[in-house]
Enzyme design. Structure first.
Site, PDB file in Angstrom:
ATOM      1  N   ASP A   8     112.935 -10.170  43.984  1.00 43.82           N
ATOM      2  CA  ASP A   8     112.399  -8.963  43.707  1.00 43.82           C
ATOM      3  C   ASP A   8     110.821  -8.876  44.247  1.00 43.82           C
ATOM      4  OD1 ASP A   8     111.513  -6.279  42.559  1.00 43.82           O
ATOM      5  OD2 ASP A   8     110.924  -7.544  40.822  1.00 43.82           O
ATOM      6  N   ASP A  10     107.817  -6.382  43.442  1.00 43.29           N
ATOM      7  CA  ASP A  10     106.801  -5.855  42.574  1.00 43.29           C
ATOM      8  C   ASP A  10     106.989  -6.551  41.147  1.00 43.29           C
ATOM      9  OD1 ASP A  10     105.480  -3.917  44.283  1.00 43.29           O
ATOM     10  OD2 ASP A  10     107.193  -2.799  43.984  1.00 43.29           O
TER      11      ASP A  10
HETATM   12  C1  XBP Z   1     109.081  -1.576  41.635  1.00 46.67           C
HETATM   13  C2  XBP Z   1     109.033  -0.144  41.582  1.00 46.67           C
HETATM   14  C3  XBP Z   1     108.411   0.480  42.834  1.00 46.67           C
HETATM   15  C4  XBP Z   1     106.874   0.448  42.595  1.00 46.67           C
HETATM   16  C5  XBP Z   1     106.285   1.309  43.503  1.00 46.67           C
HETATM   17  O1  XBP Z   1     110.303  -2.104  42.161  1.00 46.67           O
HETATM   18  O2  XBP Z   1     109.754   0.433  40.852  1.00 46.67           O
HETATM   19  O3  XBP Z   1     108.614   1.790  42.850  1.00 46.67           O
HETATM   20  O4  XBP Z   1     106.415   0.611  41.477  1.00 46.67           O
HETATM   21  O5  XBP Z   1     106.461   1.584  44.938  1.00 46.67           O
HETATM   22  P1  XBP Z   1     110.788  -3.703  42.530  1.00 46.67           P
HETATM   23  P2  XBP Z   1     106.845   2.805  45.770  1.00 46.67           P
HETATM   24  O6  XBP Z   1     110.135  -4.302  41.496  1.00 46.67           O
HETATM   25  O7  XBP Z   1     112.093  -3.443  42.521  1.00 46.67           O
HETATM   26  O8  XBP Z   1     109.972  -4.053  43.802  1.00 46.67           O
HETATM   27  O9  XBP Z   1     105.960   3.731  45.414  1.00 46.67           O
HETATM   28  O10 XBP Z   1     107.023   2.195  46.978  1.00 46.67           O
HETATM   29  O11 XBP Z   1     108.525   3.137  45.228  1.00 46.67           O
HETATM   30 MG    MG Z   2     110.024  -5.891  39.821  1.00 40.98          MG
END
Ligand code: XBP
Ligand code: MG
Length: 231
Positions: A8, A10
């Site tokens: 993953d 973020d």
């Molecule tokens: C994290 C998310 C993302 C980010 C924002 O996803 O939910 O939506 O907060 O990015 P992960 P965007 O941990 O699966 O990477 O604005 O590009 O959606």
């Molecule tokens: Mg995440």
């Protein structure tokens, strides 16, 4: 021993959510929207994955029809702002991540990404922390807008498995959130969790391993032996 490690982005590769939050808030201010997401509000909003989906949820919650707002355009501007903030170099990888990726690739394992965010944002992170493109660092990247349904749906992990050419039983996912855990488990992968500030109090029942920090795994050899013991 897993043939593929799928990360993953973020909250897992790096603690990026404060940068996302800032990019959202600056975009709202520039657009003249009286919205400002505090850390407490954002923690709740994060349960909705995807920036466009998150803005639509917020609008609906305050009684505004999301269809009356230029959500896609706001999200394009937010992404541009996020990429720009990322390039200024405020973000570091979480401890243990770089070593796991380097060791896995050196051992001939596949290394992929399964994220809700866009490919553009993964590329910006890779450039900022490794000085390389995402496709040099990873064998492949499965990103949010490449699939019909974002996490907690399993689509993005299923795409990552197809891209890497491995079966679910041969792969392990690295996640920081309950939505990510549900997505990985829905696709049939084993899942290692290390939570972050926004996800620390979530329920990780069903995870194969839960560690405080990815360095607790003890590198690739430690991961292999801990997964074997957990089986
Ligand atoms: C994290 C998310 C993302 C980010 C924002 O996803 O939910 O939506 O907060 O990015 P992960 P965007 O941990 O699966 O990477 O604005 O590009 O959606
Ligand atoms: Mg995440």
């Amino acid at each position: 021993m897993p043939k593929a490690l799928i990360f993953d982005v973020d909250g897992t590769l790096a603690e990026t959510e404060e940068l996302h939050r800032r990019a959202f808030n600056e975009t709202f201010a520039e657009a003249g929207l009286p919205w400002e997401w505090s850390q407490a509000a954002y923690k709740e909003l994060l349960k909705t994955t995807g920036g466009k989906e998150r803005m639509a949820r917020h609008a609906a919650e305050i009684g505004i029809d999301p269809a009356s707002l230029p959500i896609a355009e706001l999200h394009r501007r937010k992404t541009a702002r996020y990429v720009d903030l990322m390039a200024r170099g405020a973000i570091a990888l979480r401890p243990g991540i770089d070593a796991l990726i380097r060791e896995a690739r050196a051992a001939g394992r596949k290394v992929g990404v399964a994220t809700t965010t866009s490919f553009e944002n993964v590329e910006a992170l890779a450039r900022a922390v490794w000085g390389k493109g995402a496709c040099e660092v990873f064998d492949d990247v499965a990103a949010g807008d490449m699939v019909a349904a974002k996490k907690p749906a399993s689509d993005v992990y299923e795409l990552a498995l197809r891209q890497l050419g491995v079966a679910a039983a041969e792969a392990v996912a690295f996640e920081d959130s309950r939505n990510g855990l549900r997505s990985a488990k829905g696709a049939g992968l084993r899942c290692v969790i290390s939570a972050g500030p926004y996800t620390a109090d979530e329920d990780f029942t069903g995870a194969d391993l839960v560690v405080g920090c990815f360095t607790d795994l003890g590198g690739l050899a430690g991961l292999d032996s801990k997964l074997a013991r957990a089986a």
